[in-house]
Every structure is written in C-alpha cells, then in structure tokens.
Enzyme design. Structure first.
Site, short mmCIF file in Angstrom:
data_model
loop_
_atom_site.label_atom_id
_atom_site.label_comp_id
_atom_site.label_asym_id
_atom_site.label_seq_id
_atom_site.Cartn_x
_atom_site.Cartn_y
_atom_site.Cartn_z
N HIS A 236 -1.03 57.25 6.98
CA HIS A 236 -0.11 58.35 7.33
C HIS A 236 -0.36 59.59 6.46
CE1 HIS A 236 2.29 55.15 9.37
NE2 HIS A 236 1.92 54.45 8.30
N SER B 32 -14.81 85.33 3.19
CA SER B 32 -13.89 86.08 4.05
C SER B 32 -14.16 87.56 3.85
CB SER B 32 -12.45 85.75 3.67
OG SER B 32 -11.59 86.80 4.07
N LYS C 159 -12.03 83.68 -1.11
CA LYS C 159 -12.23 82.59 -0.15
C LYS C 159 -13.64 82.03 -0.15
CE LYS C 159 -9.73 81.13 2.52
NZ LYS C 159 -9.12 81.55 3.76
N GLU D 156 -15.75 72.67 9.74
CA GLU D 156 -14.81 73.15 10.77
C GLU D 156 -15.51 73.26 12.12
OE1 GLU D 156 -12.00 76.47 9.45
OE2 GLU D 156 -13.46 76.39 7.83
#
Ligand code: ARG
Length: 463
Positions: free
Chosen positions: A160, A281, A287, A294
């Site tokens: 979980h 970024s 970043k 991804e």
C-alpha cells in the site's frame, strides 16, 4: 499510358484510379520498411519455382540478380517509391520488370500479395524478435549485476506504499528481474508461432502450380509451412500476441519507472539518476527531472493502444484476406520501435544510477518495519500469533506517541507489553536481523539474494 494500365492489376480497369483512392489505399509510405524481407521472400519463391520446373534456371538467375540489385538500390536510398504502385510488393515487382524485362513478370506465378505480405511480416518480426531477445538479455544481465552489488543494502519494503517490512535492494531488483525474465519467455514463445510460413496459400485457396512449400520454408528458415491456406492469409494472431507480450513488458517498465520516479524525488531520496540521463526545467533552476523513466511509463499507453487497435481490426473479419489487414503494420511497427527504444532506455539508465544507502536505511527504520519480527519472536516464545499481533500493536502505538522506534525503547518498557521479551529482542529488532531471518528460497536475506543471482545467471545462459 494511363495510370490504370501502369498498375500491375490494371487490365480489368477502364478508368484510372481516383487520386484520393490511390492515396487512401496506398501503404508504400510505411510498408516499404518490409522491403528487405519482401525481396528475401521473393528470391526464395523464385528458387522454389525453379526447383519444381515452373521457371528455368536462366529465368531464376535473372530474377534473383535483379532482386538483389533492387535491394542494393533501396538500401543505398537510390530507389523511387511510387504511391501509384500502392505497396512495397508492387513497387519492387514493377522495378524488377523495368530492370530485367518480361521475365520479371513471371515472379508472381503461384503466389499473391496476400500470402506475400503475411510472409514478409513474419520474416521481419522474426528478426525484430531476435533483436529484442538480445536487448532483454542485456537488461536482465544489468539487473543481476546491480542486484548482486546491492544484496546487503537495506530499504523499506512497501505494501500500500506504506512501510511494511525491511527488504534488501538486491531482492527488490530481483523482483524486476523476474518480471522481465517472464517477458523474455513470452517473446520466445511467440516466436515459435511467428516462425511458420504462409507462402503458398496464394490469394486464399492455394495455387494450381506444383509448388514445394517445404523447400521454400527451408530456404527462409521457417519451422514449417502453415496448414491451411485460408487461415494463412487472414491470420494476424502472431502480430496480436507479439503486441500483447509487448504491452506486458511495457507495463513492467512502467511500474519500475514509477518506482524510479518516486525514489529519485527529494522526499524519497533513495536513488539519483545520472545527470546525462535527466533533463532540466526552463524556469526552475533547481530541477533535475527523471524524464526517461517518465517517458517509459508514458509510452506504455501507446503500446496498450496498439494492442486494442489490432484486436479491433481483426474482430469482425470474415475469412480470408481483407484489406483491413493493411492496417496491421503501423501499430506493429510502432510497437517494435517503442519496445526497442524502451529497452535501450531502461538498460542505459541503470549503470549511472547511484544508491543512497544511508537514506534507504533511515527510511527502513522509520515505519516500524521490524514490528512483524517482534511478533514472530513472541510466537517462538509460545504466544499464539494473534495475541502477539495485539501485543506488538500496542507497543507500536506507545512508541509512535512519542515518535520513537521500537528499538529505542528500554527492555523494561518493552517487557511491560509482554514478560516473554528478553534482552535478545534487540538483535531481532535490527534491520539486519530482520532481513537475515528471511532466509529461505525466495526470501530477502542477503545470502538468499546472492544465491538467487547465481541461479538467475545460470537461467540466463540457458535460454
Ligand atoms: N498492402 C497489402 C497489405 O498490407 C498487401 C496485400 C494486398 N492484397 C490485396 N489483394 N489487395 O495487406
């Protein structure tokens, strides 16, 4: 010359094809990718026609030489593909007639584009499957190397996404290994059904020429010819099952990528991907984004889409060939491209990844990961498991109320929950003790991880 009479099938037509229809029905802009395999299939077909006496030796030679020259032109980028000639098959055949004259017109004896295209796709996919197998082997090897290196590295295991029990990172990586090893088996199994030859089915019913399909199959390295001509030209199961296996592989990559994205965040801080494998970024200078995992996660969507596209393409087709099947190629091609790039991305990303061992250890300590070990300890001292569960639950509640770990409590504090607890409990409550105790086949103990890596290496070498 009207455009209708230029087409290999122009004889029956009194007027030229509508310009839109010509564009709409053409596939050459994508199926030219099959050119090499189309020519390989044609050469074998011509040799077979020679062997059974339908063509004489000179005719076979002339056709084979012509086809080889055309292939060389294509591979040099020196070939003019024509939409008016619809597909790869008619482009190549027309070029052959232009190059060697009327004898080129004999190549299509005893076959049809229907069995030709089914053969081409299988030849092409077989090569791609072999390349994918090699890439999967490399990915699996990279995982084993990492798993061995991280056999002792402690981390929280989750259910979980809540801290459950400590595990070793090596064990976690071996879970990834198992997923990909099953994918490799699925592709190998799919290849057995890809490697069967439809050529000889002709349009749908077979041919009146005395063809030798076993010989052609042998020339092309197929396991055997297909059994039924109607099925041969209409079946695309092999492509569907390939894409299904690919969808599962991508699903696995997606799950692993999701973990890498989480793990490389500031909040987890478990791993850090190499700078060369991340992007920045344009507005936020701090970043370092995990774009590669991804995208792996994102690309799963298109492969799942291709699977649905192919299943839907097939679902209402009456026997035998239907033009619908021309739509099989783009989803199949894109699936192969996506899978091969994804394998390159996954395997390329692993070696540069650094593991923050201290942070992983700290995270494993944070969520009472050894609570089950305390319960098991009490069971070994004679308490029924349910009662042990209750005792430990109360101990965790007490520890949590002043933000301490179970191991931070004194022996007296712990004994207040059960008199069965002795000083040896502190070995049980350590992370090292917890993982070392799971010392059986398939367990997370470092010893077992090393043994599993050894067995996995042997398995890898045997397939
Ligand atoms: N381009 C076609 C395909 O991909 C080749 C077979 C065409 N056959 C036909 N009878 N129109 O399926």
């Amino acid at each position: 010359m009207s455009s209708a009479s230029r087409k290999p099938w122009g004889g029956r037509f009194a007027e030229p094809t509508d310009a839109f229809v010509e564009r709409f029905t053409a596939s050459v802009h994508f199926d030219r990718r099959l050119a090499r395999h189309d020519i390989t299939g044609s050469i074998a077909h011509a040799r077979m026609l020679g062997r059974v006496g339908v063509l004489d030796a000179r005719e076979v030679d002339s056709i084979v030489t012509g086809l080889e020259q055309i292939l060389a032109d294509i591979e040099r980028g020196d070939f003019e593909w024509q939409t008016a000639l619809e597909d790869v098959h008619m482009n190549v055949e027309t070029a052959l007639v232009q190059r060697i004259g009327d004898v080129g017109k004999k190549l299509h004896t005893g076959r049809s584009r229907n069995d030709q295209v089914a053969t081409d796709i299988r030849l092409w996919l077989r090569d791609e499957l072999d390349a994918i197998d090699g890439q999967l082997h490399a990915a699996l090897q990279a995982l084993l190397q990492l798993a061995e290196r991280e056999a002792d590295t402690l981390m929280p295991g989750f259910t979980h996404l809540q801290t459950a029990q400590p595990v070793t990172l090596g064990h976690h990586l071996l879970a990834w290994f198992e997923m990909l090893a099953r994918d490799r088996e699925r592709f190998a199994d799919c290849r057995r059904r890809v490697n069967i030859m439809p050529l000889g089915a002709a349009a749908l019913a077979g041919t009146s020429f005395p063809i030798d399909r076993v010989y052609t199959a042998e020339l092309l390295g197929f396991e055997r010819p297909t059994e039924n001509s109607l099925d041969s030209v209409s079946d695309r199961d092999f492509a569907i099952e390939f894409v299904a296996a690919a969808a599962l592989l991508m699903t696995h990559f997606s799950r692993m990528s999701e973990e890498l994205v989480l793990w490389s965040s500031a909040q987890f801080g478990f791993v850090s991907l190499a700078d060369a494998w991340c992007t920045g970024s344009s507005i936020m200078p701090q970043k370092k984004n995990p774009d590669v995992p991804e995208l792996l996660r994102g690309k799963t969507g298109r492969v799942n889409g291709h699977l649905v596209a192919l299943l839907t393409l097939m679902k209402a087709q009456p026997l035998a060939y239907n033009k619908d099947n021309q739509e099989d190629k783009e989803p199949l091609f894109d699936t192969v491209d996506t899978v091969r790039d994804s394998l390159t991305a996954f395997t390329g990303m692993l070696p540069g990844m650094t593991v923050n061992t201290a942070r992983l250890r700290e995270a494993a300590r944070a969520g009472y990961a050894t609570a089950t070990d305390l319960a098991d300890y009490l069971v070994r001292k004679g308490l029924p498991f349910r009662d042990a569960h209750e005792v430990v639950g109360r101990a965790v509640r007490a520890a949590a109320s002043d933000e301490r770990d179970l191991a931070d409590m004194t022996l007296d504090e712990l004994r207040a929950f059960s008199p069965l607890i002795d000083a040896d409990i502190f070995d049980v409550l350590t992370l090292e003790g917890s993982v070392a105790a799971r010392d059986h086949l398939g367990g997370t103990a470092p010893r077992q991880v090393r043994a599993a890596v050894g067995r996995a290496r042997a398995r890898l070498d045997n397939i």
